[in-house]
Design a protein around this motif. Structure first.
Motif, PDB file in Angstrom:
ATOM      1  N   LYS A   1       4.715   3.384  -3.417  1.00  0.00           N
ATOM      2  CA  LYS A   1       3.924   2.154  -3.505  1.00  0.00           C
ATOM      3  C   LYS A   1       3.051   1.972  -2.267  1.00  0.00           C
ATOM      4  O   LYS A   1       1.878   1.607  -2.365  1.00  0.00           O
ATOM      5  CB  LYS A   1       4.859   0.956  -3.666  1.00  0.00           C
ATOM      6  CG  LYS A   1       4.147  -0.370  -3.798  1.00  0.00           C
ATOM      7  CD  LYS A   1       5.136  -1.511  -3.949  1.00  0.00           C
ATOM      8  CE  LYS A   1       4.421  -2.826  -4.075  1.00  0.00           C
ATOM      9  NZ  LYS A   1       5.370  -3.949  -4.249  1.00  0.00           N
ATOM     10  N   GLN A   2       3.632   2.247  -1.099  1.00  0.00           N
ATOM     11  CA  GLN A   2       2.870   2.098   0.151  1.00  0.00           C
ATOM     12  C   GLN A   2       1.699   3.077   0.186  1.00  0.00           C
ATOM     13  O   GLN A   2       0.576   2.705   0.511  1.00  0.00           O
ATOM     14  CB  GLN A   2       3.793   2.340   1.353  1.00  0.00           C
ATOM     15  CG  GLN A   2       3.115   2.108   2.682  1.00  0.00           C
ATOM     16  CD  GLN A   2       4.017   2.420   3.868  1.00  0.00           C
ATOM     17  OE1 GLN A   2       5.149   2.879   3.707  1.00  0.00           O
ATOM     18  NE2 GLN A   2       3.526   2.195   5.057  1.00  0.00           N
ATOM     19  N   LYS A   3       1.963   4.327  -0.198  1.00  0.00           N
ATOM     20  CA  LYS A   3       0.905   5.339  -0.198  1.00  0.00           C
ATOM     21  C   LYS A   3      -0.183   5.002  -1.216  1.00  0.00           C
ATOM     22  O   LYS A   3      -1.371   5.178  -0.943  1.00  0.00           O
ATOM     23  CB  LYS A   3       1.495   6.723  -0.489  1.00  0.00           C
ATOM     24  CG  LYS A   3       2.337   7.260   0.654  1.00  0.00           C
ATOM     25  CD  LYS A   3       2.824   8.653   0.380  1.00  0.00           C
ATOM     26  CE  LYS A   3       4.042   8.654  -0.495  1.00  0.00           C
ATOM     27  NZ  LYS A   3       4.695   9.978  -0.576  1.00  0.00           N
ATOM     28  N   ARG A   4       0.203   4.498  -2.364  1.00  0.00           N
ATOM     29  CA  ARG A   4      -0.752   4.113  -3.393  1.00  0.00           C
ATOM     30  C   ARG A   4      -1.646   2.974  -2.904  1.00  0.00           C
ATOM     31  O   ARG A   4      -2.851   2.993  -3.110  1.00  0.00           O
ATOM     32  CB  ARG A   4      -0.006   3.703  -4.669  1.00  0.00           C
ATOM     33  CG  ARG A   4      -0.904   3.344  -5.827  1.00  0.00           C
ATOM     34  CD  ARG A   4      -0.114   3.114  -7.098  1.00  0.00           C
ATOM     35  NE  ARG A   4       0.815   2.001  -6.987  1.00  0.00           N
ATOM     36  CZ  ARG A   4       2.147   2.109  -7.038  1.00  0.00           C
ATOM     37  NH1 ARG A   4       2.713   3.298  -7.165  1.00  0.00           N
ATOM     38  NH2 ARG A   4       2.911   1.048  -6.954  1.00  0.00           N
ATOM     39  N   ASN A   5      -1.055   1.989  -2.242  1.00  0.00           N
ATOM     40  CA  ASN A   5      -1.830   0.849  -1.754  1.00  0.00           C
ATOM     41  C   ASN A   5      -2.751   1.223  -0.595  1.00  0.00           C
ATOM     42  O   ASN A   5      -3.776   0.575  -0.384  1.00  0.00           O
ATOM     43  CB  ASN A   5      -0.905  -0.296  -1.350  1.00  0.00           C
ATOM     44  CG  ASN A   5      -0.267  -0.968  -2.542  1.00  0.00           C
ATOM     45  OD1 ASN A   5      -0.816  -0.940  -3.644  1.00  0.00           O
ATOM     46  ND2 ASN A   5       0.901  -1.553  -2.354  1.00  0.00           N
ATOM     47  N   LEU A   6      -2.426   2.271   0.158  1.00  0.00           N
ATOM     48  CA  LEU A   6      -3.273   2.723   1.255  1.00  0.00           C
ATOM     49  C   LEU A   6      -4.476   3.523   0.752  1.00  0.00           C
ATOM     50  O   LEU A   6      -5.412   3.771   1.503  1.00  0.00           O
ATOM     51  CB  LEU A   6      -2.462   3.582   2.233  1.00  0.00           C
ATOM     52  CG  LEU A   6      -1.423   2.853   3.075  1.00  0.00           C
ATOM     53  CD1 LEU A   6      -0.577   3.864   3.833  1.00  0.00           C
ATOM     54  CD2 LEU A   6      -2.068   1.867   4.032  1.00  0.00           C
ATOM     55  N   THR A   7      -4.441   3.931  -0.515  1.00  0.00           N
ATOM     56  CA  THR A   7      -5.521   4.733  -1.084  1.00  0.00           C
ATOM     57  C   THR A   7      -6.821   3.947  -1.203  1.00  0.00           C
ATOM     58  O   THR A   7      -7.895   4.464  -0.961  1.00  0.00           O
ATOM     59  CB  THR A   7      -5.104   5.254  -2.478  1.00  0.00           C
ATOM     60  OG1 THR A   7      -3.962   6.081  -2.314  1.00  0.00           O
ATOM     61  CG2 THR A   7      -6.202   6.056  -3.120  1.00  0.00           C
TER      62      THR A   7
END
Length: 65
Positions: free
Chosen positions: A39-45
């Motif tokens: 989720k964190q990586k997706r939101n940083l995209t």
């Protein structure tokens, strides 16, 4: 007075939107990704806008008035 030079690092990191706002990417997405949640990586995209407090300084780096 001579023209102001554009900061080379800033021109690679910021884009101007059609309405004159500054677009930027999120940090913390280049390495050590195993300990970060999906989720964190997706939101940083997703790209976001430069904060209003920082806009003046970024525009100076981009040699804009």
């Amino acid at each position: 007075m001579p023209k102001m030079k554009t900061n080379s690092g800033a021109k690679k990191r910021f884009k101007l939107t059609g309405t004159g706002k500054l677009k930027r990417k999120h940090a913390f997405k280049s390495h050590i990704l195993t300990k970060k949640s999906t989720k964190q990586k997706r939101n940083l995209t997703h790209a976001t806008l430069v904060d209003k407090a920082d806009e003046k300084n970024v525009k100076l780096l981009l040699a804009m008035k």
